[in-house]
Design a protein around this motif. Sequence first.
Motif, PDB file in Angstrom:
ATOM      1  N   LEU C 184       0.816  -1.202   0.000  1.00 18.43           N
ATOM      2  CA  LEU C 184       0.000   0.000   0.000  1.00 18.43           C
ATOM      3  C   LEU C 184       0.857   1.263   0.000  1.00 18.43           C
ATOM      4  CD1 LEU C 184      -2.915  -0.141  -0.256  1.00 18.43           C
ATOM      5  CD2 LEU C 184      -3.189   0.049   2.208  1.00 18.43           C
ATOM      6  N   PHE C 185       2.017   1.218   0.661  1.00 20.44           N
ATOM      7  CA  PHE C 185       2.772   2.470   0.702  1.00 20.44           C
ATOM      8  C   PHE C 185       3.368   2.827  -0.657  1.00 20.44           C
ATOM      9  CE2 PHE C 185       5.560  -0.673   2.938  1.00 20.44           C
ATOM     10  CZ  PHE C 185       6.549  -0.793   1.983  1.00 20.44           C
TER      11      PHE C 185
ATOM     12  N   PHE D 126      -5.564   5.920   3.245  1.00 19.15           N
ATOM     13  CA  PHE D 126      -5.767   4.516   2.952  1.00 19.15           C
ATOM     14  C   PHE D 126      -6.454   3.775   4.077  1.00 19.15           C
ATOM     15  CE2 PHE D 126      -2.705   5.790  -0.108  1.00 19.15           C
ATOM     16  CZ  PHE D 126      -2.982   5.016  -1.212  1.00 19.15           C
ATOM     17  N   GLN D 127      -7.067   2.679   3.663  1.00 21.04           N
ATOM     18  CA  GLN D 127      -7.832   1.859   4.596  1.00 21.04           C
ATOM     19  C   GLN D 127      -6.977   1.343   5.741  1.00 21.04           C
ATOM     20  OE1 GLN D 127      -9.860  -1.233   2.519  1.00 21.04           O
ATOM     21  NE2 GLN D 127     -10.925  -1.969   4.323  1.00 21.04           N
ATOM     22  N   ASP D 128      -5.756   0.982   5.385  1.00 18.25           N
ATOM     23  CA  ASP D 128      -4.931   0.288   6.363  1.00 18.25           C
ATOM     24  C   ASP D 128      -3.778   1.188   6.812  1.00 18.25           C
ATOM     25  OD1 ASP D 128      -3.318  -1.330   7.794  1.00 18.25           O
ATOM     26  OD2 ASP D 128      -3.445  -3.027   6.416  1.00 18.25           O
ATOM     27  N   PHE D 130      -1.563   0.626   8.777  1.00 15.11           N
ATOM     28  CA  PHE D 130      -0.335  -0.114   9.040  1.00 15.11           C
ATOM     29  C   PHE D 130       0.446  -0.307   7.756  1.00 15.11           C
ATOM     30  CE2 PHE D 130      -3.388  -1.172  12.242  1.00 15.11           C
ATOM     31  CZ  PHE D 130      -2.658  -1.035  13.400  1.00 15.11           C
ATOM     32  N   ALA D 131      -0.265  -0.618   6.701  1.00 14.79           N
ATOM     33  CA  ALA D 131       0.428  -0.976   5.464  1.00 14.79           C
ATOM     34  C   ALA D 131       0.720   0.227   4.583  1.00 14.79           C
ATOM     35  CB  ALA D 131      -0.408  -1.989   4.684  1.00 14.79           C
ATOM     36  N   SER D 132      -0.004   1.325   4.794  1.00 13.40           N
ATOM     37  CA  SER D 132       0.173   2.424   3.860  1.00 13.40           C
ATOM     38  C   SER D 132       1.281   3.380   4.290  1.00 13.40           C
ATOM     39  CB  SER D 132      -1.134   3.185   3.678  1.00 13.40           C
ATOM     40  OG  SER D 132      -1.564   3.683   4.920  1.00 13.40           O
ATOM     41  N   LEU D 133       1.846   3.140   5.461  1.00 12.77           N
ATOM     42  CA  LEU D 133       2.983   3.961   5.875  1.00 12.77           C
ATOM     43  C   LEU D 133       4.226   3.091   5.868  1.00 12.77           C
ATOM     44  CD1 LEU D 133       1.421   5.826   8.936  1.00 12.77           C
ATOM     45  CD2 LEU D 133       1.489   6.545   6.554  1.00 12.77           C
ATOM     46  N   ASN D 134       5.212   3.526   5.134  1.00 16.65           N
ATOM     47  CA  ASN D 134       6.443   2.756   5.072  1.00 16.65           C
ATOM     48  C   ASN D 134       7.097   2.721   6.451  1.00 16.65           C
ATOM     49  OD1 ASN D 134       8.966   1.710   4.636  1.00 16.65           O
ATOM     50  ND2 ASN D 134       9.288   2.796   2.713  1.00 16.65           N
ATOM     51  N   PRO D 135       7.247   1.511   7.011  1.00 17.14           N
ATOM     52  CA  PRO D 135       7.730   1.408   8.388  1.00 17.14           C
ATOM     53  C   PRO D 135       9.151   1.940   8.579  1.00 17.14           C
ATOM     54  CG  PRO D 135       7.662  -0.750   7.349  1.00 17.14           C
ATOM     55  CD  PRO D 135       6.979   0.200   6.422  1.00 17.14           C
ATOM     56  N   GLN D 182       5.536   2.501  13.741  1.00 10.66           N
ATOM     57  CA  GLN D 182       5.174   1.485  14.730  1.00 10.66           C
ATOM     58  C   GLN D 182       5.216   2.014  16.154  1.00 10.66           C
ATOM     59  OE1 GLN D 182       6.982   0.577  11.989  1.00 10.66           O
ATOM     60  NE2 GLN D 182       8.752   1.681  12.768  1.00 10.66           N
ATOM     61  N   GLY D 186      -2.772   2.956  16.265  1.00 14.00           N
ATOM     62  CA  GLY D 186      -3.467   2.953  14.987  1.00 14.00           C
ATOM     63  C   GLY D 186      -4.096   4.288  14.661  1.00 14.00           C
ATOM     64  N   ARG D 189      -1.528   6.770  13.667  1.00  7.53           N
ATOM     65  CA  ARG D 189      -1.018   6.514  12.325  1.00  7.53           C
ATOM     66  C   ARG D 189      -1.980   7.029  11.275  1.00  7.53           C
ATOM     67  NH1 ARG D 189       1.555   0.520  12.085  1.00  7.53           N
ATOM     68  NH2 ARG D 189       1.815   0.350  14.313  1.00  7.53           N
TER      69      ARG D 189
END
Lengths: 308, 483, 347, 369, 337
Positions: C184-185, D126-128, D130-135, D182, D186, D189
Amino acid sequence: MLTYLRRRILSSAIPLLVVVLGVFFLARLTGDPANLYLPLSATQKMREAFSAQHGFDDPLLVQFGDYLAQLAHLDFGESLRTAQPAAEAVLRAFPATLQLAGVTLLLAVAGAVVVGSLAAYRPNSPADRIASFLSSTAASTPDFWFAIMGVLVFAVTLDWLPTSGTVGSAAWVLPVATLLIRPFGVLVQVVRGAMVTALSEPYIKVARSKGAGERRVIFKHALRNAGAPTLTVAGDLAVGLINGAVVVETIFGWPGIGKLMIDSILQRDFAVLQAAVLLTALTIFALNLLIDVCYVLLDPRVRQGAMA
Amino acid sequence: GAAADAGTVQIVLPEEPPTLEPCDASLTATGRVVRSNITEPLAERVPETGELEPKLATGWKRTSPTTWRFTLRKGVTFHDGTAFTAKDAAFSIDRTLDSGIECNVDGYVFGDSRITASAVDATTVEVTSKEPDPILPLRLSFVEMVPTSTDADSRVREPVGTGPYRIEKWNQGINLRLAQYGSYWGKAPDYKTALYTWRAEGSVRAAMVSSGEADVAVGLAPADGAGDHAVEYPNNETSYLRMDADKPPLDDIRVRKAINYAIDKKGLVASVFAGLGKPAGQLVPDGVTGYNPDIKSWPHDMKRAKSLIAAARADGVPVDTKITIIGRNGIYPKAAETMEVVQNELREAGLDVKVKMLDVNAWTEYLLRPFPKDAGPTLLQAQHGNQAGDAAFTMEQIYGSKGAQSSYGTPGLDRRIQRAEHAAGRERQARFAEALAYQSKKVVRDAVLAHMKSIIALAPDVSYKPDSASGDEMHLAEIHPAG
Amino acid sequence: MSTHEKEAGATGRAGLLRLLAADRMATAACAVLLLVGLCAVLGPPLLGDLAREQNLRAVKLRPFSTGEGWEFVLGSDSLGRSVLARLVVAAGTTLSVAVPAVVLSLLIGSVWGMWAGFHRGWRENVSMRIADVILSFPSLLLAVVVLYVFDPSIANLVAVLAIARIPVYLRTARAESAELRGRLFADAARTFGSGNWAIVRRHVAPIVLPTLLTVAAVDFCFVMLTESSLSFLGIGIQPPDVSWGLMVAQGRAELRNAWWTVVFPGLAIIVTTVAMTVLANWARIAGDPAQRWRLTTPKRGRTPRGRGSVPDSAAPPPGRPQPQQTGSRERTAKGTSHGEAPRQEQP
Amino acid sequence: MPDTADTAGTAQTAGTADTVGTADRAGTATGGPLLQARGLTKTFRVPRSASGSTRLHALDGVDLTVRRGETLGLVGESGCGKSTLARVLLMLERPDAGTLRYDGVDPFALRGRSLLAWRRRVQMVFQDPFASLNPRMSAGELIAEPWRSHPDLVPRAERERRVHELLEKVGLRAADARRHPQEFSGGQRQRIGIARALALDPEVIVCDEPVSALDLSVQAQVLNVLTELQAELGVAYVFISHDLPVVRHMADRVAVMYLGRVVESGPAEEVFTAPRHPYTASLLSAAPRPPTAQDDGPSRRIVLFGEVPSPTDPPSGCRFRTRCWKAEQVCATAVPADEPAPDGPQHLAACHLPIQPSDRGGSRAAAHE
Amino acid sequence: MNGQATPGTAAGNGTALEVRDLSVELSTPQGPVRVVRDVGFEVRSGQTLALLGESGCGKSMTAQAVAGLLDPVAEVTDGQVRLQGRDILRLRRSDRRSLAGPELAMVFQDALTALNPVYTVGSQLAEPFRIHERASRRAAKEKAVELMERVGIPEPRLRAKAFPHQFSGGMRQRLLIAMAVALRPSVLLADEPTTALDVTVQAQIMELLAELRRETRMALVLITHDLAVVAEQADQVAVMYSGTIVESGPVAEVFAAPRHPYTRGLLDSVPAGHPRGSVLPSIQGSPPRPAAVPAGCAFRARCPLARDRCATDEPPLTDTGPGRASACHYWKELADA
Ligand SMILES: Nc1ncnc2c1ncn2[C@@H]1O[C@H](COP(=O)(O)OP(=O)(O)OP(=O)(O)O)[C@@H](O)[C@H]1O
Ligand SMILES: Nc1ncnc2c1ncn2[C@@H]1O[C@H](COP(=O)(O)OP(=O)(O)OP(=O)(O)O)[C@@H](O)[C@H]1O
Ligand SMILES: [Mg+2]
Ligand SMILES: [Mg+2]
């Protein structure tokens, strides 16, 4: 699945041709074999006769055309060194390599699965740290060290094993152990990593909540999920083994394809080299295909992607 | 070792013979299995004396300057049961020297000389050469006898011969078993069978003797650790450095001499070769026709070396030119180290030297004419073995100005070689000796290092006395159970 | 506030050093590599002559024997040279071959692999087949060709070694980037108008490279040993230059009577490789903010109990990646990482 | 830069709830809708299904209009194509058919600079989270990331200050810029995601389930941030969610999707209080009653039977007919067209047998067993 | 929550599960962290207890501690878990394992990853029978198919051969429930069984659970942060905050008149009931990190009622009426308001 296989096989044909072509032309860039096959005092006439006899006096493209034509009739040419059909030499050496590689890979994978799984079971425990350290040491040990020390200790000093050779099952121990050490080290690390991941997945807890014992949890539920990375690396290692275990073959007198290939390069034995590379390339391509099929068998999610 | 009890002698070689074709018997790997074990020549040279001794011929005579007549032994049969006749002998000679199969022996011992053979009667063969050849019988001792049924147009892998052993089974890649030939014309050897295996790694060969897996291990180096089992023997080889004497600064004899003085041959032999060798001053060892006992190894004298170079420098010789040592890995044990020692010493003497270690084929490009261009002045690490025992096999090739391996020659030397080649007997010896002396004093194209020795490992229950030919041929008949 | 300020500072250079200091294994590994690097840089000028100095009258001195002088603590070789000095000097040569070879193959392989994986389709297929070709091609042949067609030199040696190892990185990078492009990112970056290369650079490379680094660490050993076997052909390191691989290979015959001439260089290879592996694993964890906490060793009494409003939120459970369905026939990203790939629950 | 500021300015005047509520369907109030989609269709290639189809119909002729400054709620059950629609609106997917007009311009026709300029105007949360932000990136880097593609928008020297501003705008602290995703909860984020979407001063933000990953108290915080921002900056939202109370709280108008089609759309209040499509009705009834809710919906639950049909083999005619208690013959043969409700011209439903205000009570009883 | 108020009536009265003073510690780089602190509750057969609380407050930890499924990093440091009167924390591992399934079962939070992706759902459903009843492969498969039918999966025989990824989220959640109830456990712990799902599927699942509960008189511990679900499904509710229970009681009563400011805040932040577009009341700030729970009341920093005392005294969970309890010093103020 079948269409997928067909497509993969077709798409491997061109690279295979590239390999054949590359080996053919590159080999011929490496100097005149006459130097090696004729006595040092050979006369110019003898050299010319030699070239003519083996067709080295034709233009390269003609030579390649002839070679392809031969290939079409499954004629792989004749060894300069032994005057035998190249195919014969290669087909003789290949099973020896395959057997050795097969046994090694089997043991490496089995051993790594056990050790890696146990290490992953309690990440960062002393056992895990020891396993990690030893495996990375194993992965970087020069293999001929190991081989020669093995001969000295187990064959000469202790007299438990034969020094070398291929006769009897005891003769397998040292070659396999030598060949094993690096792949084993690498695989332990991979299995460990994959198992750490798999064991922390929620379905592991679900399995435990059903009353599953630890063995079932580790070896049934987690292991198969750790399969893909293990398979990938095992595949890469297998490619190395198929290309030959030169050190082991040299030291232990194992009549395999690796030494044959090296010798044929050093001896400019073009026909044998070409046949050997063709066969190993075929095997490597087949292996890659097999690995892809294994992915599919291992993980049903892949099945869907593969057939799409 | 349990091996000998069963009547089998087990021999471990450094490499598998690529073929057992008798006409390739001058290849070490082939020859040491084939010669006088499976096939036999008409006559054979005794390494100790240098004399030719009858084998399948009982006698020979020079009937004209270009003709020799051989009388063949009676009652000899091939392994296939057929009798050995003059036809076979003539066929064998023709097959070796005059067929399309590119015999190695052909180039090796005969060079350009054209020879024809014909059967006079059942037991007489007449051999004619184009030019007078005083050592024709010696040359012919390299031709192994095979029956006329042998394929004349292509090589055979498993020959039929007259020798004391026949091929029982060749498991290619694994081992080769020879069994005694029951109807052998001569004395039956001790061992019923001989089993050859091959291991490329010297230490493994040595270990096999230690662990009782082999009775004889061939071609060992001191470091291989054969220990008490090791038997040393001079292997007929002489190591030397060939100089590009027509390229500056090597075109100045002072520089060439300096190089000879700078190299500490004694030290080299003692340390790097671990005592395995003898410092040498000429390319042929004792026992070879032409050997000159008066030529001594150059003394190690760094001072002289330096002053010679200084003198050359003073005369405008470009002694600072980079000289390349072309080495060959594995030419003898510790080849690279040897060149490092040499490099070190030459640098000390004031030359700019670098080392380039190559593999056989790349090295051969430098060894043989035409030499690579733009190579600059080179010193080539080389080794010469005179299997035939006659300086003729050395001189022309290596020192003749047109010799295949010769980087430089002088008309004076050429003349001396020519004259020696046409001589026979004592005169031959004297003339070659003179040519060698001339080379070593006036030409100085080489820095000869040492007459080399080799190691063979013998299990306690076999006895074998290696001689200078053992590197190239190993007569199974000479191996006996110990005690 | 201050605690988290401190933690945030962990991304800085000082923070990294502190992280490093906290991990004893990584610190040791770093020290080893620093030492090797120091040897490589200072060795040739300081000990170069000593390493070349032969003494044919004092060959094969045993190691640790006293009275021969410090330079012979590790014994002498068959030409009477100091093994210690050679070991130190060889570090430079070794690194000058192995490092460029590994770095080149890593760079080319990873960029190519990321590109192939990112674009999928024919580019990916062609790349993978090329990798197959290289893999099934005997690299020794390449070396011999180089020897004949070009000048044998270190640069060519490096090229041969690098080419032969490209597929390893190519395959891994491709698999990972094929997976990452769907993340997604990456989509998010597209919505800002980022170009493909920008996405590869910002989002794919930082995640792929650490994995590749661990592969490279193990490869380092492989390259060192291959280098020595190629020098026998005459390409690359030539005496009196010396590399560890060459020492090991030359001394191989001496294993029985002068073990120290082989064992020490062999140990140097092992120790360096293991140190690199350890450090690569450390770097992978340290470079991943989600994993970084693993590196801080427990320090008692650090918990500021009783402090008023600690603004740090409880970290929520991590997002669980959904099983990747598209293109999952490709080998899993973690697949080719030769090290641990922990993706655990963590606070 | 000036151009964005201008549009934002216009949006501000138009973007109040009142104007939108009364504005007519064509959106003439401010001279045309901001975003208009007609007949968007998107299919995916998938593995062969049981019936042999290899195409998954994620979107099937979706019409959509968003006006400046308004919030369009998009509801529907999982897999009905909401996210796909959002991705099409952001040009992350190219539709197979249909048109998309943004201020009258087809973004898919844009290239180069004009495309880059367009990218600024539409953003997505984005919906998620967690996944839409580059960790691997810190919050500051994440928020500043858009500027790396639009370097002219905010001068380099300004960026840090601007990041802090944005962080504070979404209720985080400037110091948070150095922390990594992280280290945030949530909800936090999701706020980073919102701040990032705001970095380019967009006119429309597509929010794909911005709160579904959050728990109640955090959800309230995020919703508040979104509402405030709209009031302040006049952005328009496409607000996707399956949580009806949330949509009801946020949206001016809603569109209800089922299996790739919009089945009902209209002003939020009308749709929620008087659903015309049986699917909308069942959706509303299925939602559990929040403990504090006033009793204004149907009090008895319509439990739908059967599974949602697979989008690879959608039913003929009306897509909902397989689970609809009112389905008749005609539903299987004809695709229902959008019909305006008798009491509200903007309230459209695609149903042959729409729920009449009169029969609401009766239908419930019928539906339950 | 009768048990809390009048202990002792337990076993005979059909108390299926009783948890007392349960504490869980995580070992972290910063040292041990208590993430669950002295949690206690009780559920009777056929009843539902809802465990409510925001993300990260320790709900899952509590459930996993009860089920004995904690990660290796976590450890139960204190407390009792009585299943039908037996303290299962003191049992041997193998004995405990034999309870997992037939007595105590758990449905996990994340339906998408809780099924093993590489095995068919049929074989995974059959596993409880294989393990506990030593059923033959065939018989276990047969029972698995029955189970699938039971939870409303169409064409169960065919679908048993399918893999998890071939099911939608709702179906997967149903499979998980089927797996958990396979051996008709007396207690079921359901950890956010519907959070990942949308309303229509959620309704189906809730219906299914209610049915099972009625049929087998199973006790259900329902973990969720969705107030609406709690309101509809549960008999009792226990509200957790920062690792401990801050309020408990019958659902209707608690929701109607919360006696802890946190409960109150939660109830207030539900959007329904607030005018569209209005600012929703929300609890300011965020919960403390488990590693840095301040002394005194953990909620104090966000609490509108907080005073000095809250910073020093940790309020215990005290009875506030029949079956109700609250851990606030000033609950009375809320009750009176
Ligand atoms: N890249 C893709 N390839 C194949 N199918 C896809 C792809 N993306 C989406 N789909 C399918 O398209 C349909 C619509 O998906 P979409 O994500 O738009 O649904 P959604 O309404 O957002 O659902 P959710 O509420 O679960 O987010 C689903 O059936 C999904 O499986
Ligand atoms: N494996 C772990 N290692 C370290 N900390 C953990 C681990 N698992 C959970 N935690 C922490 O423990 C606390 C309690 O977690 P738990 O999963 O019980 O929360 P929860 O109430 O179930 O939250 P949610 O509603 O998000 O599921 C959290 O702060 C979490 O970050
Ligand atoms: Mg979606
Ligand atoms: Mg939880």
